[in-house]
Each structure stands twice: as structure tokens, then as C-alpha cells.
Scaffold this motif. Sequence first.
Motif, PDB file in Angstrom:
ATOM      1  N   VAL A  84       0.847  -1.201   0.000  1.00  0.00           N
ATOM      2  CA  VAL A  84       0.000   0.000   0.000  1.00  0.00           C
ATOM      3  C   VAL A  84       0.876   1.243   0.000  1.00  0.00           C
ATOM      4  CG1 VAL A  84      -1.688   1.342   1.324  1.00  0.00           C
ATOM      5  CG2 VAL A  84      -1.939  -1.144   1.111  1.00  0.00           C
ATOM      6  N   GLN A  85       0.632   2.123  -0.968  1.00  0.00           N
ATOM      7  CA  GLN A  85       1.385   3.371  -1.068  1.00  0.00           C
ATOM      8  C   GLN A  85       0.577   4.573  -0.589  1.00  0.00           C
ATOM      9  OE1 GLN A  85       2.499   3.204  -5.230  1.00  0.00           O
ATOM     10  NE2 GLN A  85       4.535   2.449  -4.686  1.00  0.00           N
ATOM     11  N   THR A  86      -0.667   4.675  -1.051  1.00  0.00           N
ATOM     12  CA  THR A  86      -1.537   5.771  -0.608  1.00  0.00           C
ATOM     13  C   THR A  86      -2.947   5.247  -0.393  1.00  0.00           C
ATOM     14  OG1 THR A  86      -2.165   6.434  -2.857  1.00  0.00           O
ATOM     15  CG2 THR A  86      -0.237   7.526  -1.900  1.00  0.00           C
ATOM     16  N   VAL A  87      -3.681   5.957   0.450  1.00  0.00           N
ATOM     17  CA  VAL A  87      -5.093   5.666   0.694  1.00  0.00           C
ATOM     18  C   VAL A  87      -5.831   6.990   0.536  1.00  0.00           C
ATOM     19  CG1 VAL A  87      -6.782   4.758   2.304  1.00  0.00           C
ATOM     20  CG2 VAL A  87      -4.451   3.862   2.340  1.00  0.00           C
ATOM     21  N   ASP A  88      -6.779   7.031  -0.399  1.00  0.00           N
ATOM     22  CA  ASP A  88      -7.468   8.277  -0.727  1.00  0.00           C
ATOM     23  C   ASP A  88      -8.969   8.166  -0.479  1.00  0.00           C
ATOM     24  OD1 ASP A  88      -5.104   9.577  -1.804  1.00  0.00           O
ATOM     25  OD2 ASP A  88      -5.305   8.204  -3.501  1.00  0.00           O
ATOM     26  N   PHE A  89      -9.562   9.288  -0.112  1.00  0.00           N
ATOM     27  CA  PHE A  89     -10.999   9.425   0.118  1.00  0.00           C
ATOM     28  C   PHE A  89     -11.528  10.376  -0.945  1.00  0.00           C
ATOM     29  CE2 PHE A  89     -14.348  12.088   1.822  1.00  0.00           C
ATOM     30  CZ  PHE A  89     -15.205  11.206   2.451  1.00  0.00           C
ATOM     31  N   ALA A  90     -12.624  10.002  -1.612  1.00  0.00           N
ATOM     32  CA  ALA A  90     -13.208  10.874  -2.636  1.00  0.00           C
ATOM     33  C   ALA A  90     -14.725  10.813  -2.584  1.00  0.00           C
ATOM     34  CB  ALA A  90     -12.725  10.460  -4.023  1.00  0.00           C
ATOM     35  N   GLN A  91     -15.350  11.958  -2.882  1.00  0.00           N
ATOM     36  CA  GLN A  91     -16.809  12.047  -2.969  1.00  0.00           C
ATOM     37  C   GLN A  91     -17.164  12.861  -4.196  1.00  0.00           C
ATOM     38  OE1 GLN A  91     -17.803  13.834   0.939  1.00  0.00           O
ATOM     39  NE2 GLN A  91     -19.379  12.250   1.005  1.00  0.00           N
ATOM     40  N   GLY A  92     -17.818  12.222  -5.161  1.00  0.00           N
ATOM     41  CA  GLY A  92     -18.356  12.954  -6.297  1.00  0.00           C
ATOM     42  C   GLY A  92     -19.670  13.614  -5.889  1.00  0.00           C
ATOM     43  N   PRO A  93     -20.273  14.366  -6.801  1.00  0.00           N
ATOM     44  CA  PRO A  93     -21.512  15.071  -6.460  1.00  0.00           C
ATOM     45  C   PRO A  93     -22.653  14.130  -6.055  1.00  0.00           C
ATOM     46  CG  PRO A  93     -20.758  15.658  -8.675  1.00  0.00           C
ATOM     47  CD  PRO A  93     -19.792  14.677  -8.123  1.00  0.00           C
ATOM     48  N   LEU A  94     -22.832  13.031  -6.778  1.00  0.00           N
ATOM     49  CA  LEU A  94     -23.900  12.091  -6.419  1.00  0.00           C
ATOM     50  C   LEU A  94     -23.599  11.395  -5.096  1.00  0.00           C
ATOM     51  CD1 LEU A  94     -24.947  10.380  -9.775  1.00  0.00           C
ATOM     52  CD2 LEU A  94     -26.200  12.059  -8.425  1.00  0.00           C
ATOM     53  N   ALA A  95     -22.344  11.035  -4.885  1.00  0.00           N
ATOM     54  CA  ALA A  95     -21.963  10.392  -3.630  1.00  0.00           C
ATOM     55  C   ALA A  95     -22.239  11.324  -2.452  1.00  0.00           C
ATOM     56  CB  ALA A  95     -20.497   9.983  -3.653  1.00  0.00           C
ATOM     57  N   ARG A  96     -21.896  12.605  -2.609  1.00  0.00           N
ATOM     58  CA  ARG A  96     -22.165  13.578  -1.540  1.00  0.00           C
ATOM     59  C   ARG A  96     -23.658  13.688  -1.270  1.00  0.00           C
ATOM     60  NH1 ARG A  96     -18.388  16.726  -3.797  1.00  0.00           N
ATOM     61  NH2 ARG A  96     -19.887  18.100  -4.771  1.00  0.00           N
ATOM     62  N   PHE A  98     -25.869  11.438  -1.480  1.00  0.00           N
ATOM     63  CA  PHE A  98     -26.324  10.262  -0.737  1.00  0.00           C
ATOM     64  C   PHE A  98     -25.509   9.997   0.530  1.00  0.00           C
ATOM     65  CE2 PHE A  98     -28.076   9.432  -4.927  1.00  0.00           C
ATOM     66  CZ  PHE A  98     -29.352   8.997  -4.611  1.00  0.00           C
ATOM     67  N   GLY A  99     -24.515  10.832   0.830  1.00  0.00           N
ATOM     68  CA  GLY A  99     -23.685  10.633   2.021  1.00  0.00           C
ATOM     69  C   GLY A  99     -22.737   9.460   1.879  1.00  0.00           C
ATOM     70  N   LEU A 100     -22.291   9.201   0.637  1.00  0.00           N
ATOM     71  CA  LEU A 100     -21.404   8.072   0.354  1.00  0.00           C
ATOM     72  C   LEU A 100     -20.042   8.567  -0.101  1.00  0.00           C
ATOM     73  CD1 LEU A 100     -23.971   5.898  -1.625  1.00  0.00           C
ATOM     74  CD2 LEU A 100     -23.367   5.726   0.787  1.00  0.00           C
ATOM     75  N   ALA A 101     -19.088   7.643  -0.185  1.00  0.00           N
ATOM     76  CA  ALA A 101     -17.733   8.002  -0.603  1.00  0.00           C
ATOM     77  C   ALA A 101     -17.036   6.785  -1.204  1.00  0.00           C
ATOM     78  CB  ALA A 101     -16.931   8.526   0.585  1.00  0.00           C
ATOM     79  N   THR A 102     -15.892   7.052  -1.822  1.00  0.00           N
ATOM     80  CA  THR A 102     -15.041   6.011  -2.391  1.00  0.00           C
ATOM     81  C   THR A 102     -13.678   6.084  -1.722  1.00  0.00           C
ATOM     82  OG1 THR A 102     -16.159   6.076  -4.528  1.00  0.00           O
ATOM     83  CG2 THR A 102     -13.926   5.189  -4.513  1.00  0.00           C
ATOM     84  N   VAL A 103     -13.158   4.918  -1.349  1.00  0.00           N
ATOM     85  CA  VAL A 103     -11.797   4.821  -0.823  1.00  0.00           C
ATOM     86  C   VAL A 103     -10.959   4.140  -1.899  1.00  0.00           C
ATOM     87  CG1 VAL A 103     -10.321   3.762   0.929  1.00  0.00           C
ATOM     88  CG2 VAL A 103     -12.524   4.749   1.577  1.00  0.00           C
ATOM     89  N   THR A 104      -9.850   4.772  -2.259  1.00  0.00           N
ATOM     90  CA  THR A 104      -8.948   4.230  -3.268  1.00  0.00           C
ATOM     91  C   THR A 104      -7.636   3.880  -2.600  1.00  0.00           C
ATOM     92  OG1 THR A 104      -9.977   5.585  -4.968  1.00  0.00           O
ATOM     93  CG2 THR A 104      -7.801   4.661  -5.477  1.00  0.00           C
ATOM     94  N   VAL A 105      -7.215   2.634  -2.780  1.00  0.00           N
ATOM     95  CA  VAL A 105      -5.960   2.143  -2.208  1.00  0.00           C
ATOM     96  C   VAL A 105      -4.985   1.960  -3.368  1.00  0.00           C
ATOM     97  CG1 VAL A 105      -4.854   0.307  -0.877  1.00  0.00           C
ATOM     98  CG2 VAL A 105      -7.236   0.947  -0.384  1.00  0.00           C
TER      99      VAL A 105
END
Length: 143
Positions: A84-96, A98-105
Motif C-alpha cells: 500500500v502506497q496511498t489511501v485516498d478518500f473521494a466524494q463525487g456530487p452524487l456520492a455527496r 447520498f452521504g457516500l464516498a469512495t476509498v482508493t488504495v
Amino acid sequence: MWQLEAGIEALVAVVVGVVAALVWVPGGLRWGLALAVVVGCVGLAVVVPLWRYRVHRWEVSATAVYTQRGWWARERRIAPMSRVQTVDFAQGPLARLFGLATVTVTTASAAGPLQIEGLDRDVALRLVDELTRKADLVEGDAT
């Protein structure tokens, strides 16, 4: 969220497909093709999100991150914490919305990063913290 995304994509495809069928297809075939485009797109908008939800899985252990995704072609990935090098949190407009997010490893892998989509925002934030701590405990430079 996936249903709304699929619905928006289906709407765009229906508009483009119906206009194309009405403009370029001769005679009585145009209405049949237009109807087929509408039925196909609506079917995909209903089926794909449900199928995706049933397949989409993830798990974190002390030594690795596991993901499974894909509605047509399934992809299972395992990323050892040592990679694992980085762990990122992202929220696009639709995710926001609905109160959801994406975690990218991001890992030291040619296959690219692992994504865990559709997580509750708070769960995603805790997961980012947990993965960051666990990856930091593993010796090595993630290469």
C-alpha cells in the motif's frame, strides 16, 4: 446512488439512440429500433445496479485489503499492506448527495489501485484512517 447513475446514463443513451434511430433508420424499422433502445436501456438501468450491489465486496485484514467488483466481468484483488502506497478518500456530487464516498488504495501494482465504492461517508473516513495506520506498521517501502 448506482441506480441514479444508471438512470442518468440510460436517459442519455435513450435520447441519443432514439434520435439516431429516427434520423438514420428508414421506414417502419425506426420505431422498432427506437423501442428496442428504450427497453434495453431501462432494463440495464434496473438490473445493473442490483447486480453490482450483489457482487461488490471488500474486507480488510491485518495483512491485506481484499476487493471484489464488477457486474459483468468479476475482478477480485488482494493488496498486501506491505504494497500500500496511498489511501485516498473521494466524494463525487452524487456520492455527496447520498452521504457516500469512495476509498482508493494505491499499491505498487501494475494492475492499478483498488477502489471501494459506495461506502457510508463515516465508514470511509474510518477505513482511510485504519488502512493508513496498518500500512504504516508494515516495514518496507511499498515497492
